[in-house]
Design an enzyme around this catalytic site. Structure first.
Site, PDB file in Angstrom:
ATOM      1  N   LYS A 208      91.489  99.452  47.757  1.00 36.54           N
ATOM      2  CA  LYS A 208      91.569 100.711  48.499  1.00 36.54           C
ATOM      3  C   LYS A 208      90.919 101.841  47.691  1.00 36.54           C
ATOM      4  O   LYS A 208      90.119 102.601  48.190  1.00 36.54           O
ATOM      5  CB  LYS A 208      93.039 101.014  48.792  1.00 36.54           C
ATOM      6  CG  LYS A 208      93.269 102.233  49.624  1.00 36.54           C
ATOM      7  CD  LYS A 208      94.741 102.380  49.959  1.00 36.54           C
ATOM      8  CE  LYS A 208      95.009 103.730  50.579  1.00 36.54           C
ATOM      9  NZ  LYS A 208      96.415 103.946  50.900  1.00 36.54           N
ATOM     10  N   GLY A 268      98.569 100.310  50.705  1.00 30.47           N
ATOM     11  CA  GLY A 268      98.063  99.040  50.160  1.00 30.47           C
ATOM     12  C   GLY A 268      98.887  97.841  50.582  1.00 30.47           C
ATOM     13  O   GLY A 268      98.361  96.826  51.041  1.00 30.47           O
ATOM     14  N   HIS A 385     117.180  72.183  45.419  1.00 31.52           N
ATOM     15  CA  HIS A 385     117.259  71.404  44.173  1.00 31.52           C
ATOM     16  C   HIS A 385     116.951  72.278  42.962  1.00 31.52           C
ATOM     17  O   HIS A 385     116.633  71.769  41.887  1.00 31.52           O
ATOM     18  CB  HIS A 385     116.277  70.231  44.245  1.00 31.52           C
ATOM     19  CG  HIS A 385     116.538  69.342  45.417  1.00 31.52           C
ATOM     20  ND1 HIS A 385     117.395  68.275  45.361  1.00 31.52           N
ATOM     21  CD2 HIS A 385     116.106  69.412  46.698  1.00 31.52           C
ATOM     22  CE1 HIS A 385     117.454  67.692  46.551  1.00 31.52           C
ATOM     23  NE2 HIS A 385     116.681  68.373  47.391  1.00 31.52           N
TER      24      HIS A 385
HETATM   25  O1  LIG Z   1      93.701  98.350  46.548  1.00 29.98           O
HETATM   26  P1  LIG Z   1      93.804  98.969  45.183  1.00 29.98           P
HETATM   27  O2  LIG Z   1      93.461 100.419  45.204  1.00 29.98           O
HETATM   28  O3  LIG Z   1      92.930  98.216  44.212  1.00 29.98           O
HETATM   29  O4  LIG Z   1      95.298  98.868  44.699  1.00 29.98           O
HETATM   30  C1  LIG Z   1      95.935  97.644  44.501  1.00 29.98           C
HETATM   31  C2  LIG Z   1      97.431  97.785  44.370  1.00 29.98           C
HETATM   32  O5  LIG Z   1      97.785  98.658  43.310  1.00 29.98           O
HETATM   33  C3  LIG Z   1      98.913  99.452  43.666  1.00 29.98           C
HETATM   34  O6  LIG Z   1      98.484 100.746  43.902  1.00 29.98           O
HETATM   35  C4  LIG Z   1      99.937  99.522  42.582  1.00 29.98           C
HETATM   36  O7  LIG Z   1     100.314  98.287  42.116  1.00 29.98           O
HETATM   37  C5  LIG Z   1      99.417  98.810  44.963  1.00 29.98           C
HETATM   38  O8  LIG Z   1     100.148  99.663  45.754  1.00 29.98           O
HETATM   39  C6  LIG Z   1      98.151  98.352  45.578  1.00 29.98           C
HETATM   40  O9  LIG Z   1      98.396  97.428  46.575  1.00 29.98           O
END
Ligand SMILES: O=P(O)(O)OC[C@H]1O[C@](O)(CO)[C@@H](O)[C@@H]1O
Length: 521
Positions: A208, A268, A385
């Site tokens: 993202k 995310g 198990h």
């Molecule tokens: O898609 P990005 O920006 O690489 O972030 C990956 C992940 O890192 C975080 O921001 C923190 O672990 C998550 O919320 C997110 O899914």
């Protein structure tokens, strides 16, 4: 409409629940089951999904008071705020609209005054046409060969969701092999690369922010490996990206046509419904991917419109709060009786714990009550198990969700009968246990009377351990979409009840900062 920021423990309903808890604390699930209508009264059928929550330490009054709590904290209004695109992720100043990604309605949803529906449709068309080209073999690599392998490079929400869905829908997959690289541990990427031919591999970089250390490191390593046999002019045939950060993608060398959008208003860990799910569409085809979204939309409509008393995510969220805050249960188990769902617990750990692991309320005040359930689990029957001993006879109260399917996919009915016998057997054992009298009789009738004095207490199961039955007809893309959306809405509901912000994740930042400082020192 906006959200009420109410401390749940200060509500009238909470006070009543506290008294009610004293009244019914000693009543057992076995006692409740004396009522012949118990199962029927505490079950909801929603299309191909049955949720039976009768094996809980609750009665009708408990549910009534819990739904009163939901009303008092303004859950209904909060649901509307979320679906309509209000900025409910206040600390990040964002709307939360993963539900818009799977909406088939024409109703506009405005973000900053602009209807987002058209851009969602454009992205879906792009996912469809790209997936079709790759799957059909029309998309060629730099030596003219079709693609055989897909590598998703991402972490957290940019990895766990797609990975879990691809694994869960393995039955529906096509000829493409799908791999997931996430850890910054170089051994992870090395193990994946060694299986691959650069001529026939497509890399999907999902981030993202496009700033995440793990993802950028893995992407760089893979690019360097690729460039050992290809040139930079071949990158467009082998690298695509999903992100909001167009500049960073450009710097990496990915061409504009190969960028799939992501938006600020998709968190995310709720992003598999966006182009983050590209590797899902590549792996099972766009139609199945769309069916997954449609299943989620069915659950969205149910959650948005159904009365709380018949609302599956709301009921499950309330029951979970009941154990977390009144019984002081520390954890919850998610136990899918399907090997396909082996990655669901890990996926839910991020979705649930990154969302609701918060100790400050929506007013910015330190919280004095318990929030955020710790979630863990594994597939049945393997876990029987492994850790179920503790769940059955240990000292901790661990409410559990049992997820199952009436039908198996390959039709091995004999196996499926055994699997489901275990599914129900485990829940019955947890609820009803085995009394000292029953153990006594059992030892006697098996000729072990002499062992009664020494063995009896160890063989008693006190029971009264809660579980929910989440039963679908069959594992399909659509039913999986429903299941994941169910948990998403449960998370949201609990966030509202606990008066916390579920959509930020500042708690992961400090560790990242310190790691970066150490790297520079
Ligand atoms: O898609 P990005 O920006 O690489 O972030 C990956 C992940 O890192 C975080 O921001 C923190 O672990 C998550 O919320 C997110 O899914």
């Amino acid at each position: 409409m906006s959200m009420k920021n109410i401390n749940p423990t200060k509500t009238v309903a909470w006070q009543k629940l506290t008294e009610h808890f004293q009244d019914i604390q000693k009543t057992t699930i076995k006692d409740y089951y004396k009522d012949p209508n118990r199962k029927q009264d505490f079950s909801i059928q929603f299309g191909d999904l049955l949720v039976d929550y009768s094996k809980n330490r609750i009665n009708k009054e408990t549910l009534h008071l819990l739904t009163e709590l939901a009303k008092e904290v303004g859950l209904k209004e909060a649901i509307e705020s979320q679906f309509s695109g209000e900025v409910i992720n206040v600390t990040e100043n964002r709307a939360v609209l993963h539900t818009a990604l799977r909406s088939n309605s024409d109703e506009p949803i405005l973000v900053d005054g602009k209807n987002i529906k058209p851009q969602i449709q454009t992205a879906l068309r792009k996912i469809k046409s790209f997936s079709n080209k790759v799957i059909s073999g029309k998309w060629k690599g730099y030596t003219g060969k079709s693609i055989t392998d897909i590598v998703n490079i991402g972490i957290g929400g940019s990895d766990l969701g797609p990975d879990m869905i691809v694994e869960s829908l393995k039955f529906y997959k096509n000829q493409l092999n799908t791999h997931f690289v996430s850890n910054v541990d170089g051994d992870h990427v090395s193990e994946i690369i060694k299986k691959l031919n650069p001529e026939t591999t497509l890399f999907v970089i999902v981030s993202k922010t496009f700033t995440t250390q793990e993802t950028l490191s893995n992407a760089e390593t893979i690019k360097n490996w690729f460039l050992k046999s290809a040139t930079i002019f071949d990158i467009p045939k082998h690298f695509v990206a999903v992100s909001t950060n167009l500049d960073a993608i450009d710097n990496f060398g990915i061409s504009k046509e190969n960028v799939f959008p992501m938006w600020d208003w998709v968190g995310g860990r709720f992003s598999l419904w966006s182009a983050v799910g590209l590797s899902i569409s590549l792996s099972v085809g766009f139609d199945h991917y769309k069916a997954l979204l449609d299943g989620a939309e069915e659950m969205d409509l149910h959650f948005r419109n159904e009365d709380f008393e018949q609302n599956i995510p709301v009921i499950l969220a309330l029951i979970s709060v009941w154990y977390n805050n009144f019984y002081e249960a520390e954890t919850e188990a998610v136990l899918p009786y399907s090997q396909y769902l082996s990655k669901l617990p890990a996926y839910l750990q991020q979705a649930i714990m990154e969302s609701n692991g918060k100790g400050v309320d929506r007013n910015g005040d330190k919280i004095e009550y318990q929030t955020g359930t710790i979630v863990w689990g594994s597939t049945g029957t393997n876990m029987q198990h492994a850790f179920m001993q503790l769940v059955h006879q240990g000292t901790k109260l661990i409410p559990a969700d049992f997820i199952g399917y009436k039908e198996s996919l390959y039709g091995l009915t004999d196996h499926h009968k055994k699997l489901m016998a275990n599914f129900y057997g485990q829940m019955d054992a947890l609820s009803f246990g085995k009394t000292a009298e029953e153990v006594h009789l059992e030892l006697k009738s098996s000729g072990n009377e002499d062992k009664i004095a020494t063995l009896l207490p160890f063989k008693v199961f006190e029971g009264n351990r809660p579980s929910n039955t989440i039963l679908f007809d069959k594992l399909t893309p659509k039913s999986l979409g429903k299941l994941v959306a169910l948990y998403e809405h449960k998370i949201f509901t609990q966030g509202i009840l606990w008066n916390i912000y579920s959509y930020d994740q500042f708690g992961v930042e400090l560790g990242k900062e310190l790691a970066n400082k150490l790297l520079k020192s």
